[in-house]
Design a protein around this motif. Structure first.
Motif, PDB file in Angstrom:
ATOM      1  N   GLN A 533       0.948  -1.385  -0.089  1.00 47.54           N
ATOM      2  CA  GLN A 533       0.048  -0.030  -0.080  1.00 47.54           C
ATOM      3  C   GLN A 533       0.810   1.411  -0.009  1.00 47.54           C
ATOM      4  N   ASN A 551       3.160   0.924 -11.523  1.00 43.90           N
ATOM      5  CA  ASN A 551       1.818   1.395 -11.123  1.00 43.90           C
ATOM      6  C   ASN A 551       1.640   3.113 -11.877  1.00 43.90           C
ATOM      7  N   ARG A 563      -5.492   0.343 -12.092  1.00 39.96           N
ATOM      8  CA  ARG A 563      -5.548   0.049 -10.718  1.00 39.96           C
ATOM      9  C   ARG A 563      -4.718  -1.421 -10.542  1.00 39.96           C
ATOM     10  N   GLU A 565      -4.490  -4.669  -7.539  1.00 35.49           N
ATOM     11  CA  GLU A 565      -5.122  -5.162  -6.198  1.00 35.49           C
ATOM     12  C   GLU A 565      -4.220  -6.465  -6.215  1.00 35.49           C
ATOM     13  N   SER A 567      -3.896  -9.646  -3.291  1.00 38.21           N
ATOM     14  CA  SER A 567      -4.458 -10.595  -2.340  1.00 38.21           C
ATOM     15  C   SER A 567      -3.582 -11.954  -2.079  1.00 38.21           C
ATOM     16  N   TYR A 579      -5.807  -4.005 -13.562  1.00 42.26           N
ATOM     17  CA  TYR A 579      -7.220  -3.636 -14.327  1.00 42.26           C
ATOM     18  C   TYR A 579      -6.721  -2.541 -15.367  1.00 42.26           C
TER      19      TYR A 579
END
Length: 582
Positions: A533, A551, A563, A565, A567, A579
């Protein structure tokens, strides 16, 4: 043409058109109301006229009927037989009737009928003699009920042929009034002759205008003009036209009569005695009555036009044109200077002008913000590219030196020579046209070479698999995936290398709504959410520079909708979803 002139012309013409339209509508309704008022006045007048004329006609009929029901006359008549009377008896009876008529009928009649004369004929051949018929024209015969019960009589009305102004009303004197069957017996006839003005003069008292034309109409259609300025042809046309209209509940009917010479408003009322009164008014008279209203309206229009002209000439420039001109000059100055930080101030109380100025200031502010954002974005792009190049360390001489070393050991250490050649290809890929967009296939081929070097250096056997149908059609910035794979190896697989028996990295793509989704997963160490983050959000991160650069460059290339993500993978490891808008 200047704005002041345009606005002034538009406002002035709009007010003028509105004023003229309102005046036309006002005149139309005024004329309609005036006509309705005339009709209402005529209704009131004709009701009074009806009562007056009806009263005179009924009084006249009563004078003719009373001789047959007067006690003294009836007693005198009963003593005589009309078939047996000689001339002397007839003369005596006539004198007695005349005396009675003079005292009891004629003198009272003169109070109503100033021109009245009477005559009594003792002749059983009623209704009238042949000589009388030869001198007159029969107008009407009507049944009239007297005040006494069961008293009926036939009243004949005649018009003199020698002078049509005189009317004669006649009625037979019954021999025995109580005997009506098989047929009434007459002993003589009463004649009352009047000038028609005795009936029509009463209408004069109720005339509301000298321009009215009034007629008294007998039951047979004979007309007697009270105030007659119209030709007989027009009057006959009015009577013919009236047959097309029925009397209303109040026994009144109104209609318009159109002739070649003029148009008339006609109103008729039916009397209780079957006579009628007809009023005819020329529409020119009605229109002339509205002339003062028209003049007043025209004068008021001219005055209002002058007022509007003066107000609009002074008001429009100060309230509308001057602020707009000021705003236009300011816009030209700002565009010429390129300084969008200026602000236009206004003290104009008009809400629309204030809104226009405020909106323009907001537009300048938004332009300034957009310029700042573009400048910041360009700086970040340059910094990201610079950091990427610094991180990858791509001195041009390095891969030439590696080629030389590879050739020197290719015979004795072929695996080392192969790794040196692969490293040289990676350096060429990174340094040649670094800003060029490449296909996903190019990026995948570069990753395979990078994983090959990592396997050789750290004695690992990382499996790299790809599942994608978009590898040869989708373009993205060079060195987009290599930093991500590097993070997966350095911070994921290597840190648990001893625990992994079959390390792998998988890449797949799929279309989802308006995005192309790149999925990159490995079975190494679980990700650190805080570190990831921080790398994605910090302006100047101290770690994970590769992730930050990728990014930033993707968002610069494909927009703010791009974006990433992260996980945890089931069974351990990391799943990264990127994405990218299609």
């Amino acid at each position: 043409m200047k704005l002041t002139s345009k606005v002034f012309r538009i406002v002035f013409l709009s007010f003028l058109s509105l004023m003229l339209l309102s005046n036309i509508i006002s005149l139309f309704f005024t004329r309609s109301l005036y006509t309705n008022e005339i009709l209402q006045n005529l209704n009131d007048i004709m009701t009074l006229q009806k009562q007056n004329v009806d009263n005179r006609l009924i009084r006249l009929y009563e004078l003719l009927i009373y001789p047959s029901y007067s006690d003294s006359i009836v007693d005198a008549i009963r003593t005589a037989d009309p078939d047996e009377m000689d001339s002397a008896q007839k003369t005596e009876l006539k004198e007695r009737l005349e005396n009675y008529f003079l005292l009891n009928i004629y003198i009272p009649a003169r109070t109503y009928f100033y021109t009245a004369t009477f005559k009594i004929a003792i002749d059983s051949s009623y209704p009238v003699s042949e000589l009388f018929l030869s001198e007159t024209q029969n107008i009407v015969s009507s049944d009239v009920c007297a005040d006494e019960p069961n008293a009926t009589s036939d009243i004949e009305i005649y018009r003199s042929l020698s002078d049509s102004s005189f009317l004669t009303f006649s009625r037979g004197i019954l021999y025995r009034p109580e005997v009506t069957t098989p047929s009434p017996v007459y002993i003589g006839t009463v004649y009352i002759t009047i000038h028609y003005t005795d009936l029509t003069d009463s209408l004069q008292n109720f005339m509301s205008s000298s321009d009215q034309n009034v007629f008294l109409i007998a039951p047979d259609g004979t007309t007697f003009g009270v105030q007659d300025n119209i030709s007989d042809t027009v009057v006959n046309d009015a009577l013919a036209e009236s047959a097309n209209y029925a009397f209303d509940y109040y026994r009144i009917k109104s209609f318009d009569l159109r002739t070649r010479s003029a148009n008339y408003l006609v109103q008729m009322i039916e009397l209780n005695t079957n006579w009628q009164i007809m009023h005819m008014i020329n529409y020119d008279t009605i229109n002339s009555s509205t002339l003062p209203l028209i003049l007043i309206s025209l004068v008021s229009t001219v005055v209002m036009v002058l007022i509007i002209f003066l107000l609009s000439h002074r008001f429009i420039p100060s309230v509308i044109c001057t602020p707009i001109t000021k705003l236009s000059d300011t816009m030209q100055t700002i565009i010429a200077s390129g300084d969008y930080t200026q602000e236009v101030k206004t003290e104009n109380p008009c809400l629309e002008i204030y809104t226009l100025y405020t909106s323009f200031n907001q537009l300048l502010h938004q332009i300034t913000l957009q310029i700042d954002e573009i400048n910041r974005s360009n700086r970040e792009k340059q910094e990201a590219e610079l950091k990427l190049l610094q991180k990858m360390i791509n001195p041009h001489f390095l891969y030439n030196t590696l080629d030389s070393i590879g050739f020197s050991v290719i015979g004795s250490h072929p695996q080392v020579a192969n790794s040196i050649a692969t490293l040289s290809d990676l350096l060429r890929y990174a340094t040649y046209e670094p800003y060029k967009l490449v296909t996903l296939d190019n990026e995948i081929d570069n990753i395979r070479k990078y994983i090959q070097i990592q396997n050789f250096c750290y004695s690992m056997d990382i499996k790299f698999t790809v599942k994608s149908r978009h590898a040869d059609t989708f373009y993205l910035p060079k060195l987009t995936l290599q930093p991500l794979v590097e993070n997966a190896i350095q911070h994921g697989i290597r840190e648990c290398q001893d625990e992994l028996s079959d390390p792998f990295i998988k890449l797949s793509t799929q279309l989802q709504d308006e995005f192309l989704v790149l999925k990159l997963e490995n079975n190494g160490k679980d990700p650190d959410p805080d570190a990831i983050q921080k790398a994605l959000t910090d302006r100047e991160p101290t770690s994970n520079l590769g992730l930050y650069n990728v990014n930033a460059r993707l968002r610069m290339q494909f927009g703010e909708k791009t974006r990433m993500e992260f996980s945890k993978r089931k069974g351990g490891g990391t799943v990264l979803l990127i994405y990218i808008p299609c």
